[in-house]
Design an enzyme around this catalytic site. Structure first.
Site, PDB file in Angstrom:
ATOM      1  N   PRO A 253      -9.590  -1.152   0.037  1.00 55.63           N
ATOM      2  CA  PRO A 253      -9.952   0.262  -0.014  1.00 55.63           C
ATOM      3  C   PRO A 253     -10.620   0.752   1.264  1.00 55.63           C
ATOM      4  O   PRO A 253     -11.278  -0.013   1.963  1.00 55.63           O
ATOM      5  CB  PRO A 253     -10.970   0.301  -1.162  1.00 55.63           C
ATOM      6  CG  PRO A 253     -11.634  -1.038  -1.087  1.00 55.63           C
ATOM      7  CD  PRO A 253     -10.584  -2.016  -0.631  1.00 55.63           C
ATOM      8  N   GLY A 254     -10.449   2.028   1.538  1.00 58.38           N
ATOM      9  CA  GLY A 254     -11.210   2.697   2.580  1.00 58.38           C
ATOM     10  C   GLY A 254     -12.045   3.766   1.903  1.00 58.38           C
ATOM     11  O   GLY A 254     -13.252   3.642   1.694  1.00 58.38           O
TER      12      GLY A 254
ATOM     13  N   GLY B  12      -6.042   3.019  -1.277  1.00 58.00           N
ATOM     14  CA  GLY B  12      -5.402   4.268  -1.713  1.00 58.00           C
ATOM     15  C   GLY B  12      -5.971   4.848  -2.992  1.00 58.00           C
ATOM     16  O   GLY B  12      -5.537   5.914  -3.431  1.00 58.00           O
TER      17      GLY B  12
ATOM     18  N   TYR C 141     -12.684   9.505   6.361  1.00 53.17           N
ATOM     19  CA  TYR C 141     -11.752  10.306   7.169  1.00 53.17           C
ATOM     20  C   TYR C 141     -12.364  11.642   7.593  1.00 53.17           C
ATOM     21  O   TYR C 141     -11.670  12.637   7.713  1.00 53.17           O
ATOM     22  CB  TYR C 141     -10.420  10.512   6.425  1.00 53.17           C
ATOM     23  CG  TYR C 141      -9.811   9.204   5.967  1.00 53.17           C
ATOM     24  CD1 TYR C 141      -9.270   8.325   6.889  1.00 53.17           C
ATOM     25  CD2 TYR C 141      -9.820   8.831   4.623  1.00 53.17           C
ATOM     26  CE1 TYR C 141      -8.748   7.103   6.487  1.00 53.17           C
ATOM     27  CE2 TYR C 141      -9.295   7.609   4.205  1.00 53.17           C
ATOM     28  CZ  TYR C 141      -8.761   6.759   5.145  1.00 53.17           C
ATOM     29  OH  TYR C 141      -8.244   5.557   4.748  1.00 53.17           O
TER      30      TYR C 141
ATOM     31  N   TYR D 284      -4.322  18.419   5.249  1.00 56.06           N
ATOM     32  CA  TYR D 284      -3.730  18.113   3.929  1.00 56.06           C
ATOM     33  C   TYR D 284      -4.013  19.177   2.879  1.00 56.06           C
ATOM     34  O   TYR D 284      -3.645  18.999   1.718  1.00 56.06           O
ATOM     35  CB  TYR D 284      -4.303  16.795   3.373  1.00 56.06           C
ATOM     36  CG  TYR D 284      -4.420  15.670   4.364  1.00 56.06           C
ATOM     37  CD1 TYR D 284      -3.279  15.054   4.892  1.00 56.06           C
ATOM     38  CD2 TYR D 284      -5.667  15.201   4.760  1.00 56.06           C
ATOM     39  CE1 TYR D 284      -3.395  14.002   5.797  1.00 56.06           C
ATOM     40  CE2 TYR D 284      -5.790  14.154   5.661  1.00 56.06           C
ATOM     41  CZ  TYR D 284      -4.646  13.562   6.178  1.00 56.06           C
ATOM     42  OH  TYR D 284      -4.773  12.530   7.064  1.00 56.06           O
TER      43      TYR D 284
ATOM     44  N   CYS E  95     -11.026  28.430  18.398  1.00 51.81           N
ATOM     45  CA  CYS E  95     -10.171  29.579  18.672  1.00 51.81           C
ATOM     46  C   CYS E  95      -8.797  29.272  18.097  1.00 51.81           C
ATOM     47  O   CYS E  95      -7.833  29.024  18.821  1.00 51.81           O
ATOM     48  CB  CYS E  95     -10.116  29.824  20.170  1.00 51.81           C
ATOM     49  SG  CYS E  95      -9.329  31.383  20.523  1.00 51.81           S
TER      50      CYS E  95
ATOM     51  N   HIS F  48       0.900  -1.173   0.000  1.00 53.55           N
ATOM     52  CA  HIS F  48       0.000   0.000   0.000  1.00 53.55           C
ATOM     53  C   HIS F  48       0.927   1.209   0.000  1.00 53.55           C
ATOM     54  O   HIS F  48       1.497   1.555   1.028  1.00 53.55           O
ATOM     55  CB  HIS F  48      -0.885  -0.031   1.257  1.00 53.55           C
ATOM     56  CG  HIS F  48      -1.735   1.186   1.431  1.00 53.55           C
ATOM     57  ND1 HIS F  48      -2.962   1.336   0.832  1.00 53.55           N
ATOM     58  CD2 HIS F  48      -1.517   2.341   2.109  1.00 53.55           C
ATOM     59  CE1 HIS F  48      -3.473   2.518   1.160  1.00 53.55           C
ATOM     60  NE2 HIS F  48      -2.601   3.150   1.929  1.00 53.55           N
TER      61      HIS F  48
ATOM     62  N   ARG G  56      -9.652  17.411   7.360  1.00 53.12           N
ATOM     63  CA  ARG G  56      -8.892  17.177   6.125  1.00 53.12           C
ATOM     64  C   ARG G  56      -8.365  18.456   5.452  1.00 53.12           C
ATOM     65  O   ARG G  56      -7.205  18.485   5.020  1.00 53.12           O
ATOM     66  CB  ARG G  56      -9.710  16.330   5.120  1.00 53.12           C
ATOM     67  CG  ARG G  56     -10.113  14.944   5.670  1.00 53.12           C
ATOM     68  CD  ARG G  56     -10.591  13.980   4.611  1.00 53.12           C
ATOM     69  NE  ARG G  56      -9.493  13.558   3.762  1.00 53.12           N
ATOM     70  CZ  ARG G  56      -9.313  13.971   2.528  1.00 53.12           C
ATOM     71  NH1 ARG G  56     -10.178  14.795   1.965  1.00 53.12           N
ATOM     72  NH2 ARG G  56      -8.287  13.544   1.832  1.00 53.12           N
TER      73      ARG G  56
HETATM   74  N1  LLP Z   1      -4.669  -0.177   3.774  1.00 55.82           N
HETATM   75  C1  LLP Z   1      -3.735   0.378   4.566  1.00 55.82           C
HETATM   76  C2  LLP Z   1      -2.678  -0.443   5.112  1.00 55.82           C
HETATM   77  C3  LLP Z   1      -3.798   1.741   4.873  1.00 55.82           C
HETATM   78  O1  LLP Z   1      -2.856   2.279   5.648  1.00 55.82           O
HETATM   79  C4  LLP Z   1      -4.862   2.521   4.352  1.00 55.82           C
HETATM   80  C5  LLP Z   1      -4.967   3.950   4.675  1.00 55.82           C
HETATM   81  C6  LLP Z   1      -5.817   1.892   3.536  1.00 55.82           C
HETATM   82  C7  LLP Z   1      -5.686   0.537   3.255  1.00 55.82           C
HETATM   83  C8  LLP Z   1      -6.984   2.625   2.914  1.00 55.82           C
HETATM   84  O2  LLP Z   1      -6.591   3.689   2.123  1.00 55.82           O
HETATM   85  P1  LLP Z   1      -7.702   4.521   1.292  1.00 55.82           P
HETATM   86  O3  LLP Z   1      -8.300   3.589   0.268  1.00 55.82           O
HETATM   87  O4  LLP Z   1      -8.720   4.942   2.274  1.00 55.82           O
HETATM   88  O5  LLP Z   1      -6.957   5.658   0.719  1.00 55.82           O
HETATM   89  N2  LLP Z   1      -6.500  10.493   6.661  1.00 55.82           N
HETATM   90  C9  LLP Z   1      -6.065  10.490   5.276  1.00 55.82           C
HETATM   91  C10 LLP Z   1      -5.912   9.097   4.738  1.00 55.82           C
HETATM   92  C11 LLP Z   1      -5.004   8.205   5.574  1.00 55.82           C
HETATM   93  C12 LLP Z   1      -4.928   6.810   5.026  1.00 55.82           C
HETATM   94  C13 LLP Z   1      -4.287   5.876   5.988  1.00 55.82           C
HETATM   95  N3  LLP Z   1      -4.203   4.533   5.508  1.00 55.82           N
HETATM   96  C14 LLP Z   1      -7.036  11.332   4.437  1.00 55.82           C
HETATM   97  O6  LLP Z   1      -7.978  11.890   5.000  1.00 55.82           O
HETATM   98  O7  LLP Z   1      -6.837  11.475   3.240  1.00 55.82           O
END
Ligand code: LLP
Length: 411
Positions: free
Chosen positions: A259-260, A217, A365, A303, A329, A181, A299
Site C-alpha cells: 500500500p501507499g 491500491g 500523492y 483526477y 495563472c 496491482h 489531485r
Molecule cells: N504498487 C504499485 C506497483 C503501484 O504502482 C502503486 C501506485 C502502489 C503500489 C500504491 O498504490 P496505492 O495504495 O497508493 O493506491 N497519483 C495517484 C495514484 C497513483 C498510484 C500509482 N501507483 C493519486 O493521487 O490517486
C-alpha cells in the site's frame, strides 16, 4: 482523521511559524495506519505516495519494507535507513540512473515488462526476480490510475507468461515473486477475480515461487460518509488463495501487501491562507482565493478528486457553497472540481483575508506530486512526532535556487 491534525491552536502556530502553503503530517497516525496490514506476512510501502524522509523513517521503524520506482526514491529509502534487501525496485523499464543503483546495491527487481529480464541478467547475473502480472483487467478511482487491462502500460500481459518463463530460464533468472496491482483506489469488486487470475501464474512458476504480492491500491474514503476499504475481506480472500497455493506447492507461500495511500492519506493536511474572495454574482460562483494551487496539490485537477476543505477557525458560522481556487495563472487551478473540471463547491463560512483553510487527507500523492509551476516554491512540510513535538522536516524550496543555477549556466 487524527485528533492532532484537528487542533486549531497547533495548526495556527505552525502556519505562523513556517508560512503557507504548508503540509503537516502526524507521524503517530502514519505508524497507526500500519496496524490493519498486520494480517499480511509483510507490508511494503509504496514510497511514491509520500517520500518525506520523516515519513519513510516512521514506516521503516514500524517494520515496513519499501517499494521504489526511481533512482531518487532509492536514494531517499537509503537515507531513511532501508537496507537494500528491504527494497524492491518496480518498473516497466530500466532507465540509466536506476540501472546503476540497482547494480551497485544489488536490488531485487519487480519486472513489469519481459524486456527487462535481459537488463536484470546483464546488471545482476543469475538472480531472483519478481514478475508484475497484468491479469487482463483493472480498476481505479479514475481511468488514469487503472493499471490492468489491455490498455495499461504496466505489467506483463498474462498470456505472455509461459514465454517469459522460458526467457527467464534461458537467462538463469529465478522467479521467486509474483506481483499484481490492478489500480489505485480499489473498491474491492475484483478481489476474487484477481486472486483466481494468479492461479495459472502460480502454477507456472511454482517450482521457484516464494512470495505473492497483492499490490496496493486500497481505496481511502475521502468523502464524508464514504465506506472505508474492507481490509478484512480483502485479506481473507487473498489468504484463501495463499492457502490454496501453499497446499498445491507443498510449502508456504508468503503474502505481501504494497500500500501507499492507506498508510499516509489521513496523516496529512495542507494549510493554506485566504488571500481574497470574489464572486461573479451567479449561484455557485463565490470564490475563495488561497495561496495553495495545483502546484501544491494536483489531485483535484488531475483526477477530479475530492478533498474536504474546512475553515481552521470554523466555529458556528453559517456556510454557503464556495469554490476554492489557487494563485496560478491557469483556470484549472481550482480545488473544488470534479471529473472533467465540473465545479463542485464546498460548504464554507464567509472568510476574511488572512484566515486559514485546511485541505484534508492530503498525506498521499499531495506533496509528492507538487511542482514549481509558475516559478513557485515546492511546499514546506512539517511533521508532528508521536511525543507531540514538531519539526520543519522540509523547508519550502526557493525557486530562486533554480534561477541561480540558470544564471550561472548562462553566465
Ligand atoms: N504498487 C504499485 C506497483 C503501484 O504502482 C502503486 C501506485 C502502489 C503500489 C500504491 O498504490 P496505492 O495504495 O497508493 O493506491 N497519483 C495517484 C495514484 C497513483 C498510484 C500509482 N501507483 C493519486 O493521487 O490517486
Amino acid at each position: 482523521m487524527d485528533r492532532r491534525l484537528q487542533r486549531q491552536g497547533l495548526l495556527t502556530e505552525l502556519a505562523a511559524a513556517h508560512g503557507t502553503p504548508l503540509y503537516v503530517y502526524d507521524l503517530a497516525a502514519v505508524r497507526r495506519n500500519l496496524e490493519p496490514f498486520e494480517c499480511f506476512d509483510s507490508v511494503r510501502y509504496a514510497v511514491k505516495a509520500n517520500s518525506n524522509l520523516a515519513v519513510l523513517r516512521t514506516l521503516r521503524d514500524g517494520g515496513a519494507r519499501c517499494e521504489v520506482v526511481s533512482a531518487g526514491e532509492i536514494e531517499r529509502a537509503r537515507a531513511a535507513g532501508f537496507e537494500p534487501d528491504e527494497m524492491v525496485y518496480t518498473a516497466d523499464l530500466m532507465d540509466r540512473s536506476a540501472r546503476e543503483l540497482v547494480a551497485e546495491l544489488g536490488l531485487h527487481v519487480n519486472a513489469g515488462s519481459a524486456s527487462m529480464l535481459e537488463d536484470i541478467a546483464e546488471l545482476r547475473g543469475a538472480v531472483d526476480v519478481t514478475l508484475r502480472v497484468n491479469p487482463g483487467f483493472g480498476e481505479g478511482h479514475d481511468m488514469k490510475v487503472t493499471t490492468g487491462g489491455p490498455h495499461s502500460k504496466h505489467g506483463i500481459w498474462h498470456e505472455e507468461l509461459p514465454a517469459v518463463r522460458r526467457r527467464a530460464e534461458a537467462l538463469g533468472l529465478r522467479v521467486t515473486g509474483l506481483h499484481v496491482h490492478i489500480g489505485s483506489g480499489l473498491e474491492g469488486r475484483f478481489i476474487e477475480r484477481t486472486v483466481e487470475a494468479m492461479d495459472p501464474a502460480v502454477a507456472l512458476f511454482g517450482e521457484t515461487l516464494l512470495r505473492v504480492s497483492c499490490g496496493g491500491g486500497m481505496s481511502f474514503p475521502y468523502r464524508p460518509g464514504a465506506t472505508p476499504f474492507d481490509m478484512q475481506r480483502f485479506a481473507a480472500i487473498w489468504s484463501v488463495g495463499r492457502e490454496r497455493w501453499s497446499r498445491s506447492l507443498g510449502r508456504p507461500i508468503q503474502l505481501e501487501a504494497e500500500p501507499g495511500r492507506l498508510l499516509v492519506a489521513d496523516a496529512g493536511v495542507l494549510l493554506t491562507e485566504v488571500c481574497g474572495v470574489k464572486s461573479t454574482g451567479r449561484e455557485g460562483s463565490s470564490f475563495v482565493l488561497v495561496d495553495a494551487g495545483f502546484h501544491t496539490m494536483i489531485r483535484p485537477l488531475l483526477y477530479g478528486s475530492f478533498h474536504r476543505i474546512s475553515a481552521l477557525a470554523g466555529g458556528d458560522r453559517p456556510t454557503t457553497p464556495k469554490m476554492v481556487a489557487g494563485p496560478l495563472c491557469e483556470s484549472a487551478d481550482v480545488f473544488t472540481q470534479g471529473k472533467g473540471g465540473a465545479p463542485e463547491p464546498q460548504e464554507l463560512p464567509d472568510l476574511e483575508r488572512g484566515e486559514l483553510l485546511v485541505i484534508h487527507d492530503v498525506g498521499a500523492y499531495g506533496a509528492a506530486m507538487a511542482s514549481c509551476y509558475n516559478s513557485r516554491p515546492l511546499p514546506a512540510e512539517v511533521v508532528i512526532h508521536p511525543d507531540g513535538s514538531t519539526l520543519l522536516a522540509r523547508p519550502a524550496m526557493d525557486p530562486n535556487q533554480l534561477l541561480a543555477l540558470e544564471q550561472e549556466a548562462l553566465g
